[in-house]
Design a protein around this motif. Structure first.
Motif, PDB file in Angstrom:
ATOM      1  N   MET A   1       0.811  -1.060   0.163  1.00  0.00           N
ATOM      2  CA  MET A   1       0.461  -0.175  -0.158  1.00  0.00           C
ATOM      3  C   MET A   1       1.388   0.709  -0.355  1.00  0.00           C
ATOM      4  N   THR A   2       0.039   2.385  -0.805  1.00  0.00           N
ATOM      5  CA  THR A   2       1.353   3.444  -1.140  1.00  0.00           C
ATOM      6  C   THR A   2       0.031   4.844  -0.678  1.00  0.00           C
TER       7      THR A   2
ATOM      8  N   GLU B   1      -4.597   5.721   1.151  1.00  0.00           N
ATOM      9  CA  GLU B   1      -4.220   5.711   0.446  1.00  0.00           C
ATOM     10  C   GLU B   1      -4.199   6.180  -1.468  1.00  0.00           C
ATOM     11  N   ASP B   2      -2.793   5.338  -1.874  1.00  0.00           N
ATOM     12  CA  ASP B   2      -3.276   5.363  -3.508  1.00  0.00           C
ATOM     13  C   ASP B   2      -3.276   4.208  -3.846  1.00  0.00           C
ATOM     14  N   ASP B   3      -4.048   2.804  -3.801  1.00  0.00           N
ATOM     15  CA  ASP B   3      -3.847   1.849  -4.347  1.00  0.00           C
ATOM     16  C   ASP B   3      -5.374   1.495  -3.828  1.00  0.00           C
TER      17      ASP B   3
ATOM     18  N   PRO C   1      -4.097  -3.660  -4.078  1.00  0.00           N
ATOM     19  CA  PRO C   1      -2.409  -3.440  -3.900  1.00  0.00           C
ATOM     20  C   PRO C   1      -1.699  -4.582  -3.739  1.00  0.00           C
TER      21      PRO C   1
ATOM     22  N   THR D   1       0.347  -7.761  -4.906  1.00  0.00           N
ATOM     23  CA  THR D   1       0.967  -7.435  -5.931  1.00  0.00           C
ATOM     24  C   THR D   1       1.600  -9.283  -6.612  1.00  0.00           C
TER      25      THR D   1
END
Length: 88
Positions: A10-11, A27-29, A32, A34
């Motif tokens: 999480m970015t 939160e950006d994602d 998340p 991957t």
């Protein structure tokens, strides 16, 4: 068969809070996770790569195991300030 291990990243972006003088993480994602795999060594490689790739961002990276439907964190990396709230 379900994949046993997964890496979650999480970015975040640090923004001003509605409360004057305070900051909060946003939160950006949206999705998340991957990678998911049954090989622990490969999962650790991906976990280490995620940390290296995102260490200059505001980030949390988790290596987890799915054990009988329960998510168990095996390793975690975070450069978030625990005194700053995360807005979801």
């Amino acid at each position: 068969m379900k994949n046993k291990y997964f890496v979650d990243r999480m970015t975040y972006t640090l923004k001003d809070s509605p409360i004057e003088g305070q900051k909060e993480y946003w939160e950006d994602d949206i999705d998340p996770i991957t990678m998911q795999i049954n090989d622990l060594k490969e999962a650790i490689k991906v976990y280490d790569k995620e940390i290296e790739s995102y260490k200059n961002n505001i980030v949390e990276v988790l290596l987890c195991m799915n054990y009988e439907g329960n998510i168990i964190p095996l390793e975690t990396y975070s450069n978030l300030d625990e005194n700053i709230m995360i807005r979801v």
